[in-house]
Design a protein around this motif. Sequence first.
Motif, PDB file in Angstrom:
ATOM      1  N   PRO A 177     -13.458  14.572   8.995  1.00  0.00           N
ATOM      2  CA  PRO A 177     -12.138  14.907   9.538  1.00  0.00           C
ATOM      3  C   PRO A 177     -12.024  14.559  11.025  1.00  0.00           C
ATOM      4  CG  PRO A 177     -12.944  16.687   8.168  1.00  0.00           C
ATOM      5  CD  PRO A 177     -14.088  15.719   8.327  1.00  0.00           C
ATOM      6  N   CYS A 178     -10.831  14.224  11.412  1.00  0.00           N
ATOM      7  CA  CYS A 178     -10.550  13.873  12.803  1.00  0.00           C
ATOM      8  C   CYS A 178     -10.724  15.096  13.705  1.00  0.00           C
ATOM      9  CB  CYS A 178      -9.119  13.351  12.927  1.00  0.00           C
ATOM     10  SG  CYS A 178      -8.758  11.984  11.795  1.00  0.00           S
ATOM     11  N   GLU A 179     -11.142  14.848  14.943  1.00  0.00           N
ATOM     12  CA  GLU A 179     -11.339  15.937  15.903  1.00  0.00           C
ATOM     13  C   GLU A 179     -10.043  16.691  16.192  1.00  0.00           C
ATOM     14  OE1 GLU A 179     -12.286  12.696  16.689  1.00  0.00           O
ATOM     15  OE2 GLU A 179     -14.330  13.012  16.019  1.00  0.00           O
ATOM     16  N   ASP A 180      -8.917  15.978  16.193  1.00  0.00           N
ATOM     17  CA  ASP A 180      -7.633  16.603  16.501  1.00  0.00           C
ATOM     18  C   ASP A 180      -6.841  16.990  15.255  1.00  0.00           C
ATOM     19  OD1 ASP A 180      -7.207  13.988  15.734  1.00  0.00           O
ATOM     20  OD2 ASP A 180      -5.690  13.577  17.257  1.00  0.00           O
ATOM     21  N   CYS A 181      -7.517  17.108  14.125  1.00  0.00           N
ATOM     22  CA  CYS A 181      -6.861  17.428  12.842  1.00  0.00           C
ATOM     23  C   CYS A 181      -6.188  18.803  12.918  1.00  0.00           C
ATOM     24  CB  CYS A 181      -7.888  17.427  11.719  1.00  0.00           C
ATOM     25  SG  CYS A 181      -7.158  17.855  10.128  1.00  0.00           S
ATOM     26  N   ARG A 204       6.272   6.303  -2.087  1.00  0.00           N
ATOM     27  CA  ARG A 204       6.328   4.904  -2.517  1.00  0.00           C
ATOM     28  C   ARG A 204       5.996   3.945  -1.381  1.00  0.00           C
ATOM     29  NH1 ARG A 204      11.874   3.535  -5.056  1.00  0.00           N
ATOM     30  NH2 ARG A 204      11.648   5.736  -4.884  1.00  0.00           N
ATOM     31  N   THR A 205       6.455   4.224  -0.164  1.00  0.00           N
ATOM     32  CA  THR A 205       6.200   3.341   0.978  1.00  0.00           C
ATOM     33  C   THR A 205       4.702   3.247   1.246  1.00  0.00           C
ATOM     34  OG1 THR A 205       8.330   3.927   1.931  1.00  0.00           O
ATOM     35  CG2 THR A 205       6.720   2.942   3.412  1.00  0.00           C
ATOM     36  N   LEU A 206       3.997   4.379   1.251  1.00  0.00           N
ATOM     37  CA  LEU A 206       2.548   4.372   1.474  1.00  0.00           C
ATOM     38  C   LEU A 206       1.822   3.706   0.312  1.00  0.00           C
ATOM     39  CD1 LEU A 206       0.143   5.133   3.222  1.00  0.00           C
ATOM     40  CD2 LEU A 206       0.188   7.409   2.195  1.00  0.00           C
ATOM     41  N   ARG A 207       2.254   3.950  -0.909  1.00  0.00           N
ATOM     42  CA  ARG A 207       1.613   3.318  -2.073  1.00  0.00           C
ATOM     43  C   ARG A 207       1.780   1.803  -2.033  1.00  0.00           C
ATOM     44  NH1 ARG A 207       4.351   7.460  -4.755  1.00  0.00           N
ATOM     45  NH2 ARG A 207       5.669   5.934  -5.829  1.00  0.00           N
ATOM     46  N   ARG A 208       2.918   1.311  -1.520  1.00  0.00           N
ATOM     47  CA  ARG A 208       3.111  -0.136  -1.380  1.00  0.00           C
ATOM     48  C   ARG A 208       2.160  -0.704  -0.333  1.00  0.00           C
ATOM     49  NH1 ARG A 208       9.151   0.105  -0.782  1.00  0.00           N
ATOM     50  NH2 ARG A 208       9.792   0.475  -2.886  1.00  0.00           N
ATOM     51  N   MET A 209       1.971   0.045   0.768  1.00  0.00           N
ATOM     52  CA  MET A 209       1.088  -0.432   1.836  1.00  0.00           C
ATOM     53  C   MET A 209      -0.369  -0.439   1.388  1.00  0.00           C
ATOM     54  SD  MET A 209       2.684   1.376   5.203  1.00  0.00           S
ATOM     55  CE  MET A 209       1.343   0.829   6.227  1.00  0.00           C
ATOM     56  N   LEU A 210      -0.732   0.528   0.545  1.00  0.00           N
ATOM     57  CA  LEU A 210      -2.114   0.667   0.085  1.00  0.00           C
ATOM     58  C   LEU A 210      -2.154   0.682  -1.445  1.00  0.00           C
ATOM     59  CD1 LEU A 210      -3.030   3.538   2.561  1.00  0.00           C
ATOM     60  CD2 LEU A 210      -3.624   1.119   2.803  1.00  0.00           C
ATOM     61  N   PRO A 211      -1.893  -0.465  -2.084  1.00  0.00           N
ATOM     62  CA  PRO A 211      -1.762  -0.481  -3.542  1.00  0.00           C
ATOM     63  C   PRO A 211      -3.039  -0.102  -4.301  1.00  0.00           C
ATOM     64  CG  PRO A 211      -1.755  -2.708  -2.670  1.00  0.00           C
ATOM     65  CD  PRO A 211      -1.719  -1.778  -1.498  1.00  0.00           C
ATOM     66  N   HIS A 212      -4.183  -0.237  -3.685  1.00  0.00           N
ATOM     67  CA  HIS A 212      -5.452   0.084  -4.357  1.00  0.00           C
ATOM     68  C   HIS A 212      -5.976   1.450  -3.934  1.00  0.00           C
ATOM     69  CE1 HIS A 212      -5.342  -3.915  -5.931  1.00  0.00           C
ATOM     70  NE2 HIS A 212      -5.244  -4.406  -4.712  1.00  0.00           N
ATOM     71  N   MET A 213      -5.099   2.299  -3.465  1.00  0.00           N
ATOM     72  CA  MET A 213      -5.472   3.619  -2.968  1.00  0.00           C
ATOM     73  C   MET A 213      -6.087   4.460  -4.096  1.00  0.00           C
ATOM     74  SD  MET A 213      -2.901   6.378  -1.210  1.00  0.00           S
ATOM     75  CE  MET A 213      -1.689   6.158  -2.462  1.00  0.00           C
ATOM     76  N   ASP A 214      -7.193   5.105  -3.793  1.00  0.00           N
ATOM     77  CA  ASP A 214      -7.861   6.024  -4.724  1.00  0.00           C
ATOM     78  C   ASP A 214      -7.116   7.354  -4.687  1.00  0.00           C
ATOM     79  OD1 ASP A 214      -9.528   7.727  -6.135  1.00  0.00           O
ATOM     80  OD2 ASP A 214     -11.313   7.295  -4.947  1.00  0.00           O
ATOM     81  N   SER A 215      -6.754   7.876  -5.845  1.00  0.00           N
ATOM     82  CA  SER A 215      -5.979   9.123  -5.899  1.00  0.00           C
ATOM     83  C   SER A 215      -6.772  10.334  -5.402  1.00  0.00           C
ATOM     84  CB  SER A 215      -5.497   9.374  -7.324  1.00  0.00           C
ATOM     85  OG  SER A 215      -6.608   9.539  -8.181  1.00  0.00           O
ATOM     86  N   ARG A 216      -8.099  10.212  -5.249  1.00  0.00           N
ATOM     87  CA  ARG A 216      -8.928  11.321  -4.748  1.00  0.00           C
ATOM     88  C   ARG A 216      -9.308  11.125  -3.283  1.00  0.00           C
ATOM     89  NH1 ARG A 216     -11.232   9.334  -9.486  1.00  0.00           N
ATOM     90  NH2 ARG A 216     -12.646   8.269  -8.111  1.00  0.00           N
ATOM     91  N   ALA A 217      -8.674  10.189  -2.617  1.00  0.00           N
ATOM     92  CA  ALA A 217      -9.042   9.849  -1.242  1.00  0.00           C
ATOM     93  C   ALA A 217      -8.754  10.997  -0.276  1.00  0.00           C
ATOM     94  CB  ALA A 217      -8.274   8.605  -0.789  1.00  0.00           C
ATOM     95  N   LYS A 218      -9.581  11.098   0.719  1.00  0.00           N
ATOM     96  CA  LYS A 218      -9.376  12.053   1.814  1.00  0.00           C
ATOM     97  C   LYS A 218      -8.478  11.366   2.839  1.00  0.00           C
ATOM     98  CE  LYS A 218     -12.773  14.794   0.338  1.00  0.00           C
ATOM     99  NZ  LYS A 218     -12.476  15.943  -0.431  1.00  0.00           N
ATOM    100  N   CYS A 219      -7.619  12.138   3.480  1.00  0.00           N
ATOM    101  CA  CYS A 219      -6.676  11.554   4.432  1.00  0.00           C
ATOM    102  C   CYS A 219      -7.406  10.811   5.545  1.00  0.00           C
ATOM    103  CB  CYS A 219      -5.748  12.616   4.998  1.00  0.00           C
ATOM    104  SG  CYS A 219      -6.567  13.975   5.853  1.00  0.00           S
ATOM    105  N   TYR A 220      -8.491  11.371   6.061  1.00  0.00           N
ATOM    106  CA  TYR A 220      -9.194  10.725   7.170  1.00  0.00           C
ATOM    107  C   TYR A 220      -9.876   9.433   6.733  1.00  0.00           C
ATOM    108  CZ  TYR A 220     -12.984  13.620   5.171  1.00  0.00           C
ATOM    109  OH  TYR A 220     -13.865  14.236   4.327  1.00  0.00           O
ATOM    110  N   GLU A 221     -10.304   9.343   5.466  1.00  0.00           N
ATOM    111  CA  GLU A 221     -10.902   8.104   4.960  1.00  0.00           C
ATOM    112  C   GLU A 221      -9.832   7.027   4.790  1.00  0.00           C
ATOM    113  OE1 GLU A 221     -14.317  10.151   2.116  1.00  0.00           O
ATOM    114  OE2 GLU A 221     -12.377   9.629   1.263  1.00  0.00           O
ATOM    115  N   LEU A 222      -8.758   7.414   4.129  1.00  0.00           N
ATOM    116  CA  LEU A 222      -7.713   6.463   3.775  1.00  0.00           C
ATOM    117  C   LEU A 222      -6.894   6.001   4.977  1.00  0.00           C
ATOM    118  CD1 LEU A 222      -6.307   5.081   1.357  1.00  0.00           C
ATOM    119  CD2 LEU A 222      -4.758   7.037   1.316  1.00  0.00           C
TER     120      LEU A 222
END
Length: 179
Positions: A170-174, A145-163
């Motif tokens: 992907p990040c080099e240190d992933c 819920r905290t992340l959804r509040r921060m990013l209310p228009h978040m795409d449910s198919r988003a990649k972590c590195y994009e969002l």
Amino acid sequence: MNISTIEEFIIEKSTAFSSVIDFGTHRILWLNSGTLNMFPGTKKGDHCYRAFFGRDTPCGNCPLPEMKASGQSVNMPVWFEGPKRWYKIDYQYAEIDGYECCVCIGTDITGLKSDLHLAQEMLDSFLTLAYIVDRKTHTLRFANRTLRRMLPHMDSRAKCYELLRGRRSPCEDCPLPGL
């Protein structure tokens, strides 16, 4: 607070604990015998945070202010130190006799096996960011819920590195490829 005889009988005989809380003062307006059994000595007029959690101030993750503002109901797992039990609490927004309040119904979930749904409910109750990422595709599978509040228009198919990082790859240190 008026409850019909049949409704009162059903609620009083329930093993779940039930209470009605005033949004503004956090005072208990009504409680059933299940609540009295779980929290002996609790009475109408007590502050919920003191009676149920032994605190002097409202809990940091208390859903009441958000519920009053939105009129939405919330459910979340809650640990009660006194009885040493996990309860799933359904916080229901209600208007009783024209009065806005919160009806809290708690069901003991201590004995349940941990599953993804319960884990997600727990993560949803945290005030910090929490999310679950598919380690092969980097797709966000859950955002609390905290992340959804921060990013209310978040795409449910988003990649972590994009969002979370605004990147196209992907990040080099992933840490995910090594898992």
